[in-house]
Structure formats: structure tokens, C-alpha cells
Scaffold this motif. Structure first.
Motif, mmCIF file in Angstrom:
data_model
loop_
_atom_site.group_PDB
_atom_site.id
_atom_site.type_symbol
_atom_site.label_atom_id
_atom_site.label_comp_id
_atom_site.label_asym_id
_atom_site.label_seq_id
_atom_site.Cartn_x
_atom_site.Cartn_y
_atom_site.Cartn_z
ATOM 1 N N MET A 1 0.839 -1.187 0.000
ATOM 2 C CA MET A 1 0.000 0.000 0.000
ATOM 3 C C MET A 1 0.880 1.244 0.000
ATOM 4 S SD MET A 1 -3.238 -0.795 0.170
ATOM 5 C CE MET A 1 -4.549 -0.353 1.241
ATOM 6 N N ARG A 2 0.372 2.275 -0.631
ATOM 7 C CA ARG A 2 1.033 3.577 -0.632
ATOM 8 C C ARG A 2 0.006 4.631 -0.266
ATOM 9 N NH1 ARG A 2 4.975 4.283 -5.582
ATOM 10 N NH2 ARG A 2 6.475 5.010 -4.066
ATOM 11 N N ARG A 3 0.469 5.692 0.364
ATOM 12 C CA ARG A 3 -0.430 6.765 0.788
ATOM 13 C C ARG A 3 -0.252 7.953 -0.148
ATOM 14 N NH1 ARG A 3 -0.831 7.606 6.948
ATOM 15 N NH2 ARG A 3 -2.294 5.910 6.638
ATOM 16 N N ILE A 4 -1.377 8.409 -0.718
ATOM 17 C CA ILE A 4 -1.375 9.577 -1.607
ATOM 18 C C ILE A 4 -2.029 10.725 -0.856
ATOM 19 C CG2 ILE A 4 -2.095 10.513 -3.821
ATOM 20 C CD1 ILE A 4 -2.581 7.668 -4.782
ATOM 21 N N TYR A 5 -1.438 11.920 -0.947
ATOM 22 C CA TYR A 5 -1.963 13.118 -0.284
ATOM 23 C C TYR A 5 -2.529 14.079 -1.322
ATOM 24 C CZ TYR A 5 0.645 11.602 3.818
ATOM 25 O OH TYR A 5 1.121 10.885 4.894
ATOM 26 N N PHE A 6 -3.748 14.560 -1.066
ATOM 27 C CA PHE A 6 -4.398 15.541 -1.919
ATOM 28 C C PHE A 6 -4.697 16.779 -1.091
ATOM 29 C CE2 PHE A 6 -5.872 11.285 -3.158
ATOM 30 C CZ PHE A 6 -5.488 11.241 -4.494
ATOM 31 N N LEU A 7 -4.313 17.951 -1.569
ATOM 32 C CA LEU A 7 -4.648 19.197 -0.900
ATOM 33 C C LEU A 7 -5.830 19.804 -1.638
ATOM 34 C CD1 LEU A 7 -3.723 20.796 1.503
ATOM 35 C CD2 LEU A 7 -2.212 22.088 0.022
ATOM 36 N N HIS A 130 -7.759 24.900 3.923
ATOM 37 C CA HIS A 130 -7.764 23.795 2.963
ATOM 38 C C HIS A 130 -8.024 22.481 3.694
ATOM 39 C CE1 HIS A 130 -5.769 26.843 0.540
ATOM 40 N NE2 HIS A 130 -6.011 26.081 -0.518
ATOM 41 N N PHE A 131 -8.355 21.476 2.935
ATOM 42 C CA PHE A 131 -8.580 20.131 3.452
ATOM 43 C C PHE A 131 -7.480 19.230 2.923
ATOM 44 C CE2 PHE A 131 -12.584 22.218 3.649
ATOM 45 C CZ PHE A 131 -13.260 21.672 4.717
ATOM 46 N N LEU A 132 -7.018 18.323 3.760
ATOM 47 C CA LEU A 132 -6.036 17.336 3.333
ATOM 48 C C LEU A 132 -6.736 15.988 3.291
ATOM 49 C CD1 LEU A 132 -3.060 16.740 2.627
ATOM 50 C CD2 LEU A 132 -2.703 16.224 5.051
ATOM 51 N N VAL A 133 -6.736 15.402 2.108
ATOM 52 C CA VAL A 133 -7.309 14.066 1.938
ATOM 53 C C VAL A 133 -6.133 13.139 1.682
ATOM 54 C CG1 VAL A 133 -8.817 12.600 0.553
ATOM 55 C CG2 VAL A 133 -9.413 15.005 0.906
ATOM 56 N N PHE A 134 -6.051 12.058 2.437
ATOM 57 C CA PHE A 134 -5.027 11.070 2.132
ATOM 58 C C PHE A 134 -5.664 9.709 2.058
ATOM 59 C CE2 PHE A 134 -4.595 12.632 6.409
ATOM 60 C CZ PHE A 134 -4.400 11.562 7.252
ATOM 61 N N ALA A 135 -5.178 8.933 1.092
ATOM 62 C CA ALA A 135 -5.769 7.627 0.830
ATOM 63 C C ALA A 135 -4.670 6.586 0.716
ATOM 64 C CB ALA A 135 -6.573 7.672 -0.458
ATOM 65 N N ASP A 136 -4.917 5.441 1.296
ATOM 66 C CA ASP A 136 -3.999 4.310 1.208
ATOM 67 C C ASP A 136 -4.479 3.440 0.053
ATOM 68 O OD1 ASP A 136 -2.921 5.368 3.533
ATOM 69 O OD2 ASP A 136 -4.174 4.110 4.819
ATOM 70 N N VAL A 137 -3.677 3.380 -1.009
ATOM 71 C CA VAL A 137 -4.081 2.662 -2.216
ATOM 72 C C VAL A 137 -3.058 1.577 -2.541
ATOM 73 C CG1 VAL A 137 -5.275 4.700 -3.115
ATOM 74 C CG2 VAL A 137 -2.941 4.260 -3.815
ATOM 75 N N PRO A 138 -3.491 0.530 -3.246
ATOM 76 C CA PRO A 138 -2.532 -0.500 -3.662
ATOM 77 C C PRO A 138 -1.433 0.126 -4.518
ATOM 78 C CG PRO A 138 -4.785 -1.249 -4.002
ATOM 79 C CD PRO A 138 -4.857 0.206 -3.639
ATOM 80 N N THR A 139 -0.221 -0.318 -4.329
ATOM 81 C CA THR A 139 0.941 0.243 -5.020
ATOM 82 C C THR A 139 0.754 0.256 -6.532
ATOM 83 O OG1 THR A 139 2.319 -0.574 -3.220
ATOM 84 C CG2 THR A 139 3.442 0.044 -5.243
ATOM 85 N N ASP A 140 0.191 -0.797 -7.077
ATOM 86 C CA ASP A 140 0.038 -0.881 -8.533
ATOM 87 C C ASP A 140 -1.071 0.022 -9.082
ATOM 88 O OD1 ASP A 140 -1.895 -2.477 -7.292
ATOM 89 O OD2 ASP A 140 -1.909 -3.972 -8.897
ATOM 90 N N ARG A 141 -1.835 0.683 -8.220
ATOM 91 C CA ARG A 141 -2.925 1.546 -8.680
ATOM 92 C C ARG A 141 -2.659 3.034 -8.434
ATOM 93 N NH1 ARG A 141 -8.541 0.218 -6.869
ATOM 94 N NH2 ARG A 141 -8.979 1.515 -8.659
ATOM 95 N N VAL A 142 -1.495 3.386 -7.911
ATOM 96 C CA VAL A 142 -1.196 4.779 -7.576
ATOM 97 C C VAL A 142 -1.362 5.685 -8.791
ATOM 98 C CG1 VAL A 142 0.643 6.369 -6.870
ATOM 99 C CG2 VAL A 142 0.289 4.249 -5.621
ATOM 100 N N GLY A 143 -0.728 5.351 -9.904
ATOM 101 C CA GLY A 143 -0.815 6.162 -11.121
ATOM 102 C C GLY A 143 -2.242 6.304 -11.615
ATOM 103 N N GLU A 144 -2.964 5.205 -11.605
ATOM 104 C CA GLU A 144 -4.370 5.205 -12.054
ATOM 105 C C GLU A 144 -5.225 6.135 -11.187
ATOM 106 O OE1 GLU A 144 -8.222 2.391 -11.318
ATOM 107 O OE2 GLU A 144 -6.262 1.397 -11.418
#
Length: 169
Positions: A1-7, A130-144
Motif C-alpha cells: 500500500m502507498r499513501r497519496i496526499y491531496f490538498l 484547505h482540506f487534506l485528503v489522504f488515501a492508502d491505495v494499492p501500489t500498482d494503482r497509484v498512477g491510475e
């Protein structure tokens, strides 16, 4: 899993980001929203204490340091005469386990009172509303996932992606 951060600039766009993540089949338990203290998040999944603080990294660090210290103390105790091999093994094991547990506990108490290092870089933006959204996604789906968010919601800044995340928080 990888964590992506969205501002994200406001709550309406935050809702759209969360919905887009849900449509991408990211479970709600893997989506976290952080906002300025006192900001109502309505039905959005709020980040909990484990995501807001440095508890997990602090416990890991405490286990490593405490365990190493206990192992060294046990080796010193074993080297001092007179110790029988059976007693020496017990001393070594006991000092390592007790020190690792003590190190994890002390570090955890410090970590729970310290803001998450990764979120710290977003503090000014969060305080500005602002709001910070972070999501834990499967490594192979990060780009998608990143592309999907960029495509559907242009106002969102994808800030960073953590190389890996702990399994349990």
C-alpha cells in the motif's frame, strides 16, 4: 500500500475527491480527511489519532532502540562471571524483551503527543482552510488513482505519495 496526499481548497471538492476514490473502489477505511480544528467534516471520513500523530513511527523506533539496548545489556550481563549458559540465555532474552517493550511504550507516549511528520508540511494550508485528503491505495494503482483525480477534479493538488505505509493504521 502507498499513501497519496491531496490538498483540496474546500469541502465540496473534498466530497468529490472522496466520492471519486470510492468509485475507484478504495474502501472508506483507507480514506482520511484532515481539516482545521473545529471545521465540520459532515459525513467525510475523519483522520483518527493514529493518522494525525507520530505514534506508529515512534513505537517502531522505540522497539528498535529499546531492543538493541536490552540486547547489549543482556550481553554484558552474560559476559560477567559467574553465569550458567541456561541462566545467561534467560537474562539475554529477558533484557531484550523488557527493554524493547519499555522503549516502545515510552516512544509511543511521546509519538502520540507529536503531530505526524508527513502532515506537518501541510499545516499552513490546513490552517488557511484547505482540506487534506489522504488515501492508502494499492501500489500498482497509484498512477491510475492520481490520473483519475486529475481528470475529474482539476482543482485538486496531488501533493506527494509516500513510498510505503504501515500495515495497521
Amino acid at each position: 500500500m502507498r499513501r497519496i496526499y491531496f490538498l483540496v481548497p474546500d469541502i465540496n471538492i473534498t466530497k468529490r475527491v472522496v466520492n471519486e476514490l470510492l468509485l475507484a473502489r478504495i474502501e472508506e477505511k483507507h480514506i482520511h480527511v484532515l481539516a482545521k480544528r473545529g471545521t465540520p467534516l459532515e459525513e467525510l471520513p475523519e483522520a483518527n489519532l493514529l493518522q494525525k500523530t507520530d505514534f506508529v513511527p515512534a513505537v517502531q523506533q522505540g522497539l528498535a532502540v529499546g531492543g538493541s539496548t536490552g540486547l547489549l545489556a543482556g550481553l554484558v550481563a552474560v559476559a560477567l562471571p559467574p553465569t550458567a549458559p541456561v541462566i545467561a540465555g534467560g537474562i539475554l532474552l529477558a533484557t531484550t524483551v523488557v527493554s524493547a517493550g519499555l522503549g516502545a511504550w515510552i516512544s509511543g507516549m511521546i509519538g502520540v503527543s507529536t503531530a505526524n511528520r508527513r502532515i506537518k508540511e501541510f499545516e499552513n494550508a490546513i490552517e488557511a482552510g484547505h482540506f487534506l485528503v489522504f488515501a492508502d491505495v494499492p501500489t500498482d494503482r497509484v498512477g491510475e488513482i492520481e490520473e483519475r483525480i486529475k481528470q475529474h477534479i482539476g482543482e485538486v493538488e496531488i501533493e506527494t505519495t509516500e513510498p510505503k505505509i504501515p500495515a495497521f493504521p
